[in-house]
Motif scaffolding. Structure first.
Motif, PDB file in Angstrom:
ATOM      1  N   GLN A 106       0.834  -1.204   0.000  1.00 59.97           N
ATOM      2  CA  GLN A 106       0.000   0.000   0.000  1.00 59.97           C
ATOM      3  C   GLN A 106       0.865   1.250   0.000  1.00 59.97           C
ATOM      4  OE1 GLN A 106      -2.881  -0.361  -0.858  1.00 59.97           O
ATOM      5  NE2 GLN A 106      -3.153  -2.529  -0.398  1.00 59.97           N
ATOM      6  N   TRP A 135      -6.428   4.080   7.831  1.00 62.58           N
ATOM      7  CA  TRP A 135      -7.302   3.591   6.767  1.00 62.58           C
ATOM      8  C   TRP A 135      -6.586   3.326   5.458  1.00 62.58           C
ATOM      9  CZ3 TRP A 135     -11.345   1.391   8.506  1.00 62.58           C
ATOM     10  CH2 TRP A 135     -11.898   1.833   9.720  1.00 62.58           C
ATOM     11  N   THR A 173      -4.517  -2.168   4.352  1.00 61.34           N
ATOM     12  CA  THR A 173      -5.505  -3.183   3.953  1.00 61.34           C
ATOM     13  C   THR A 173      -5.177  -4.535   4.580  1.00 61.34           C
ATOM     14  OG1 THR A 173      -4.306  -3.783   1.954  1.00 61.34           O
ATOM     15  CG2 THR A 173      -5.958  -2.030   1.756  1.00 61.34           C
ATOM     16  N   ALA A 174      -4.447  -4.508   5.689  1.00 59.23           N
ATOM     17  CA  ALA A 174      -4.152  -5.729   6.444  1.00 59.23           C
ATOM     18  C   ALA A 174      -3.469  -6.805   5.609  1.00 59.23           C
ATOM     19  CB  ALA A 174      -5.421  -6.267   7.111  1.00 59.23           C
ATOM     20  N   VAL A 175      -2.501  -6.410   4.814  1.00 52.93           N
ATOM     21  CA  VAL A 175      -1.698  -7.403   4.102  1.00 52.93           C
ATOM     22  C   VAL A 175      -0.902  -8.199   5.136  1.00 52.93           C
ATOM     23  CG1 VAL A 175       0.176  -7.750   2.446  1.00 52.93           C
ATOM     24  CG2 VAL A 175      -1.522  -5.957   2.041  1.00 52.93           C
ATOM     25  N   GLY A 176      -0.315  -7.482   6.095  1.00 57.10           N
ATOM     26  CA  GLY A 176       0.372  -8.137   7.207  1.00 57.10           C
ATOM     27  C   GLY A 176       1.826  -8.491   6.961  1.00 57.10           C
TER      28      GLY A 176
END
Lengths: 251, 131, 118
Positions: free
Chosen positions: A164, A206, A209-212
Motif C-alpha cells: 500500500q 485507513w 488493507t491488512a496485508v500483514g
C-alpha cells in the motif's frame, strides 16, 4: 588459498545516477566462511573487488536499522542475514523496495523521516507535572500495551514490505503508525487527540488493507499490522459516535 | 545543482513478487465469489416475489450441472474465506489479558474457527428441523 | 488532515465478512448443493410454499435481506481495494461501480421482499 574456500555469487543492483540511466545488476564472486553475514560480503566487495559499491551500515548487530535491503526479493537486515543460507545458488541484493533508489543500495529516506516527525513521537503529558510528584508509575500490564511497539529501530523493512505504501507514498506507513500507537497506548501520554487527526485520515490507519507482510519482516517483532488494525475499530466507533460524545466532533 | 537523480521502481505486478502477496490476493479475491453467491440469492428472492412459477424456475436452475460446479467452487472459497478471516482477526484486536496472561493470536483464531463450526452446525440443524 | 469516511464501508465489510465466515459455508452447502440434489435434507426444504412462508414474516425478511445485503457490501469494499491493488487508477469510477452495485442489490432485495405480502 585457504582449504575448502567457498565462493558465492552476489548480484548487486547497481545505480550510479551520474552514469546509469537505470539500475543495472552486477555480479561479484565473494569468498566466504559460514559465519559471514551479507553485510560482510558487501564489505568484502567494497574492500577488495569494487570500491564504488555504496551501502549503509553501522552497528552490524541488528539494532541501528541502517543496513536494510532486499535480499533475494525479501526485505532483510544485511547484518542479520548469512551468506551460507544462499550457497551454492547465490543471492541478489537490491535497495529497499517502495523507496526511491539514491545510489546502489542506498534509498532516499526523506519521506520516512518527515513523517516520523509529523506524528509527535514523544510523551505529551496529560497535565502539567511537577518534579515533586516523582516518576510515573506503571503496572506491567500497562507497559505491555505499548512495549513491543517501542522496539522499532526505524530500519524501514516494513515500508519495503508494504504494497500500500508502494502504491501510494502518501500513506503514512506501518512503522510510523506503529510508533504513533506506541505513544497513544502509553498510560503516561495524553496526546491522542493531537495524533489521531492523522491516524483517522485516509493516509493514517485507513490506508492499511491488512496485508500483514510488515509484521512478517520486522526484525524486532514490533507487529505494526496489529498496531494499525486495532485502531480501525476505535476509529470507526469514534466516527459514528463523535456527534454525541463531548468534544468528539471535528472542529 | 544537484547530481541526485533518485530512481523510482515500478509497482507493476508487485503481487507476483512473493508468495505472501499471492496469498493476500487469494484472500481478497474470495470477495468476488461472495458477491456472485449473493447475486444468486438475490435472483432467488426476486423470483420468489414474482410467484410460484418464477421461483420454481430458479429452483430448476440450481439443479443444472454448471450451478453445481459453481456452488462447489463457492463452497471451497467460502471455507478459505472463513480460514483467512480468522487468521487475520488477531491483527485487528487490541492487546488483551485473561487471568493476567496475554491472549495469544492462535487463541483468537482457534476460537473464531470453532465459532464458525458451531454456527454452521446450528444453521444445518435449524434448517433440517424446519423442513 | 481530513477524517476518512472509510469507517462506513469498513463496518459493512466487517459485518458481512463475519457473517460469511460464521455461516457462509453452511448456507452455500444447503442452498447450492444439498437441497437441489436431495442430500441430507427433505427435497421440499426450499419449495415455494416453504420459502414464501419464511419470507412472509418480518424475521424471515430480515434474515434474507441481511445475508444478501451484507455479503454484497463486504464484497464491494474488498473488490474496491482489489482493483486499487491491481493498479486501476479510476478511483471514483471504481467506488461508484462497487458501492453502487452493493446499494442497487440491497434496494432490489428490499423491494422484492417488501413485495411479498402476508
Amino acid at each position: 588459498m585457504a582449504d575448502n574456500e567457498k565462493i558465492i555469487e552476489i548480484e548487486v543492483l547497481r545505480y550510479r545516477p551520474e552514469q546509469d540511466k537505470e539500475p543495472v545488476p552486477q555480479i561479484y564472486k565473494v569468498p566466504f566462511t559460514d559465519d559471514m553475514s551479507v553485510l560482510q560480503g558487501l564489505q568484502y566487495i567494497k574492500d577488495f573487488l569494487d570500491e564504488s559499491v555504496s551501502f549503509r551500515w553501522s552497528c552490524r548487530m541488528a539494532i541501528c536499522g541502517s543496513c536494510g535491503m532486499m535480499i533475494d526479493g525479501k526485505p532483510k537486515l544485511s547484518c542479520k542475514t548469512f551468506l551460507r543460507e544462499y550457497y551454492p545458488g547465490g543471492l541478489r541484493v537490491e535497495a529497499l523496495m517502495h523507496l526511491p533508489i539514491e545510489r546502489d543500495l542506498i534509498v532516499d529516506a526523506t519521506d520516512f523521516i518527515t513523517k516520523l516527525e509529523s506524528i509527535k513521537p514523544y510523551i505529551i503529558p496529560k497535565e502539567e507535572r511537577k518534579l515533586e510528584q516523582g516518576e510515573y508509575l506503571q503496572t506491567p500490564q500497562q507497559r505491555d500495551m505499548y512495549e513491543q511497539f517501542s522496539s522499532c529501530i526505524n530500519c524501514m523493512l516494513c515500508y519495503a514490505a508494504c504494497p500500500q505504501y508502494g502504491l501510494n507514498p502518501k500513506f503514512t506507513g506501518p512503522g510510523i503508525l506503529a510508533l504513533m500507537h506506541r505513544y497513544n497506548a502509553d498510560s503516561r501520554d495524553g496526546g491522542q487527540a493531537e495524533r489521531l487527526g492523522l491516524g483517522y485520515a485516509d493516509e493514517g490507519f485507513w490506508g492499511c488493507t491488512a496485508v500483514g507482510y510488515c509484521s512478517e519482516v520486522c526484525p524486532k517483532g514490533v507487529d505494526p499490522a496489529n498496531a494499525i488494525n486495532q485502531n480501525k475499530m476505535n476509529s470507526a466507533i469514534n466516527y459514528f459516535t463523535r456527534f454525541i460524545t463531548p468534544g468528539g466532533a471535528d472542529k | 545543482m544537484s547530481a541526485r537523480r533518485p530512481y523510482v521502481r515500478s509497482m507493476d505486478g508487485w503481487w507476483k513478487r512473493d508468495p505472501y502477496f499471492i496469498r493476500y490476493m487469494a484472500r481478497e479475491v474470495t470477495a468476488v465469489f461472495v458477491a456472485l453467491y449473493a447475486v444468486v440469492l438475490l435472483f432467488g428472492v426476486v423470483r420468489l416475489s414474482q410467484g410460484e412459477a418464477a421461483f420454481n424456475g430458479w429452483l430448476q436452475y440450481l439443479k443444472t450441472p454448471w450451478m453445481l460446479v459453481f456452488h462447489l467452487i463457492v463452497l471451497a472459497v467460502f471455507c478459505y474465506h472463513t480460514w483467512s478471516w480468522f487468521n487475520i482477526m488477531p491483527k485487528t484486536m487490541p492487546i488483551m489479558f485473561v487471568g493476567g496472561k496475554r491472549v495469544q493470536p492462535g487463541t483468537i483464531t482457534g476460537t473464531g474457527l470453532a465459532a464458525s463450526v458451531i454456527a454452521c452446525l446450528a444453521v444445518l440443524f435449524i434448517v433440517g428441523g424446519m423442513s | 488532515m481530513k477524517r476518512s469516511n472509510e469507517p462506513i464501508f469498513w463496518s459493512l465489510f466487517g459485518a458481512g465478512g463475519m457473517l460469511a465466515a460464521l455461516i457462509g459455508p453452511a448456507l452455500v452447502f444447503i442452498t447450492g448443493i444439498a437441497v437441489p440434489f436431495g442430500l441430507f435434507f427433505k427435497p421440499d426444504t426450499m419449495s415455494y410454499a416453504h420459502m414464501l412462508a419464511f419470507s412472509q414474516n418480518w424475521a424471515g425478511k430480515l434474515v434474507l435481506l441481511a445475508v444478501i445485503a451484507l455479503f454484497l457490501w463486504h464484497a464491494a469494499h474488498r473488490i474496491h481495494i482489489l482493483l486499487h491493488d491491481f493498479g486501476v487508477h479510476a478511483v471514483t469510477a471504481v467506488r461508484v461501480l462497487c458501492y453502487g452495485g452493493a446499494f442497487a442489490g440491497t434496494v432490489i432485495a428490499a423491494y422484492a421482499l417488501l413485495m411479498i405480502k402476508a
